[in-house]
Design a protein around this motif. Structure first.
Motif, short mmCIF file in Angstrom:
data_model
loop_
_atom_site.label_atom_id
_atom_site.label_comp_id
_atom_site.label_asym_id
_atom_site.label_seq_id
_atom_site.Cartn_x
_atom_site.Cartn_y
_atom_site.Cartn_z
N SER A 67 0.98 -1.18 0.05
CA SER A 67 0.08 0.04 0.01
C SER A 67 0.97 1.34 -0.11
CB SER A 67 -0.72 0.18 1.15
OG SER A 67 -0.13 0.04 2.29
N MET A 68 0.29 2.47 -0.14
CA MET A 68 1.28 3.65 -0.28
C MET A 68 1.78 3.92 1.18
SD MET A 68 2.22 6.07 -2.48
CE MET A 68 3.47 6.53 -1.69
N LYS A 69 0.90 3.61 2.19
CA LYS A 69 1.38 3.77 3.64
C LYS A 69 2.58 2.85 3.73
CE LYS A 69 0.26 3.77 8.56
NZ LYS A 69 1.30 3.06 8.69
N GLN A 70 2.65 1.76 3.35
CA GLN A 70 3.67 0.86 3.53
C GLN A 70 4.98 1.23 2.75
OE1 GLN A 70 1.51 -2.78 2.26
NE2 GLN A 70 1.49 -3.61 4.30
N PHE A 107 3.45 2.28 -13.80
CA PHE A 107 2.40 2.11 -14.78
C PHE A 107 2.52 0.77 -15.46
CE2 PHE A 107 0.72 2.06 -19.01
CZ PHE A 107 -0.50 2.67 -18.91
N GLY A 108 1.59 0.08 -15.99
CA GLY A 108 1.64 -1.29 -16.54
C GLY A 108 0.86 -2.43 -15.92
N SER A 109 1.29 -3.69 -16.36
CA SER A 109 0.53 -4.71 -16.05
C SER A 109 0.60 -4.90 -14.49
CB SER A 109 1.17 -5.78 -16.83
OG SER A 109 0.49 -7.09 -16.34
N LEU A 110 -0.33 -5.35 -13.93
CA LEU A 110 -0.22 -5.82 -12.47
C LEU A 110 0.14 -7.32 -12.15
CD1 LEU A 110 -3.50 -4.13 -11.30
CD2 LEU A 110 -1.38 -3.88 -10.44
N LEU A 122 -1.94 -1.04 -14.01
CA LEU A 122 -1.60 -0.06 -13.00
C LEU A 122 -1.20 1.29 -13.48
CD1 LEU A 122 -0.82 0.21 -9.85
CD2 LEU A 122 1.62 -0.30 -10.44
N ASN A 123 -2.00 2.31 -12.80
CA ASN A 123 -1.66 3.66 -13.16
C ASN A 123 -1.50 4.65 -11.98
OD1 ASN A 123 -1.68 6.38 -14.42
ND2 ASN A 123 -3.34 6.28 -15.35
N THR A 146 -5.89 0.98 -12.80
CA THR A 146 -6.37 0.90 -11.25
C THR A 146 -5.24 1.29 -10.44
OG1 THR A 146 -6.91 -0.52 -9.34
CG2 THR A 146 -5.68 -1.58 -11.20
N LEU A 147 -4.99 1.73 -9.16
CA LEU A 147 -4.28 1.89 -8.30
C LEU A 147 -3.60 0.88 -7.62
CD1 LEU A 147 -5.23 5.38 -6.59
CD2 LEU A 147 -3.28 5.05 -8.10
N GLY A 148 -4.58 -0.41 -8.11
CA GLY A 148 -3.87 -1.64 -7.53
C GLY A 148 -3.72 -1.67 -5.86
#
Length: 333
Positions: free
Chosen positions: A145-148, A165-168, A254-255, A324-326
């Motif tokens: 996660s962004m927090k992590q 950006f790109g494939s997850l 992912l974006n 998605t932000l994944g």
């Protein structure tokens, strides 16, 4: 922040540099890298040419040697490391402990980056790799996660790179065995999670069928967007309700354009664009958008806003034309 772009061939490399990439990452034409597709990657001669082009333009070349050798086959990986050192590559991207040890002991002057395949997600792991192999950078797995990411960046002993950006990938990279159950080939050693020779598309009763080693992975209407067939992004039947749906991950890209200020404040040194298997046209479109976005942010961090035209351009080249932000937006982690 460095803009690091994919290069599956010389055309993509030149395109990336012309569109504003600071560096590119690439692999050799064998199973020493995790994108070992037919018609992709660089021969030794092409690698030498790529390094020459990069040095002429003041750019950087990072060579991916990020798969795990099988017993008795290590010599190919050692040769790739020696070749990179001889040609003057700017860094190696690696995960295997024995290869890191070989590179560090034989070529101490060659910078080492820890691949996402190593799945290093905490300060203890990063400190160990720093102490033992003197890595300069680590690529974070796409499960944080962004927090992590922020918390780890505060204490990391090395520079951090993230996928922007790109494939997850929903797995802890380097530990995925899903596709080996279907194809018999492990992405950790063979170089691709869905080898092209096992992929088949067909039409039946007005629908598109996608098969991997003759196993039906997905079915959709003729006009629907479909992603490349990997096991984790296939449709499956749920036992409880009998519905067919994407159980693990849907084919999206992912974006993180909207997270650029947060990544910048966290001190992330490199933003990585996924897609060595994609075309030069993809590389050009994505690189130009991200070059524009990064420059806009750096020129005015406080006033940065994601532009609608940026997202529109990226949607066109995204998997399933959906982004998605994944894991970055998972607040429960």
């Amino acid at each position: 922040m460095e803009l690091l772009c994919p290069a599956g061939n010389l055309a993509a490399l030149k395109t990336a540099f012309n569109a504003g990439a600071d560096a590119v990452y690439l692999g050799l034409k064998d199973d020493t890298n995790a994108r070992s597709f037919a018609g992709l990657n660089f021969s030794p001669k092409k690698l030498q040419q790529a390094v020459s082009i990069a040095k002429t333009q003041g750019k950087k070349i990072f060579l991916t040697i990020n798969t795990f050798p099988k017993p008795t086959e290590e010599s190919r990986w050692y040769q790739a490391i020696d070749m990179a050192a001889d040609f003057g590559a700017d860094a190696l991207i690696m995960a295997d402990l024995s290869l890191l040890d070989y590179a560090h002991s034989r070529h101490p002057q060659l910078p080492l980056h820890l691949s996402v395949q190593a799945s290093a997600t905490n300060v203890g792991a990063l400190s160990l790799y720093k102490e033992e192999f003197n890595i300069e950078r680590a690529v974070l797995p796409r499960v944080l996660s962004m927090k992590q990411v922020r918390d780890l960046a505060k204490v990391s002993p090395v520079d951090l790179e993230v996928f922007a950006f790109g494939s997850l990938c929903i797995m802890a990279e380097g530990r995925c065995h899903l596709s080996s159950y279907v194809t018999g080939q492990s992405p950790n050693t063979g170089g691709s999670c869905s080898p092209a020779q096992h992929v088949r598309w067909a039409e039946k009763d007005g629908q598109q069928l996608t098969k991997l080693n003759n196993v039906l992975i997905d079915k959709s209407g003729k006009d629907e967007q479909m992603g490349y067939p990997v096991v984790c992004k296939g449709k499956y039947v749920a036992e409880d309700n009998g519905d067919t749906e994407y159980m693990l991950e849907s084919p999206t890209s992912l974006n993180t354009l909207s997270l650029l200020p947060e990544l910048g404040k966290a001190g992330i040194v490199s933003l990585k664009i996924e897609g060595r298997q994609r075309s030069p046209a993809y590389v050009e479109q994505v690189t130009r958008v991200w070059r524009n976005a990064i420059d806009t942010y750096l020129n005015n961090p406080a006033g940065y806003e994601t532009q609608c035209e940026w997202n529109a351009a990226l949607d066109k080249v995204s998997e399933g034309q959906t982004t998605t932000l994944g894991a970055y937006e998972r607040t429960w982690q």
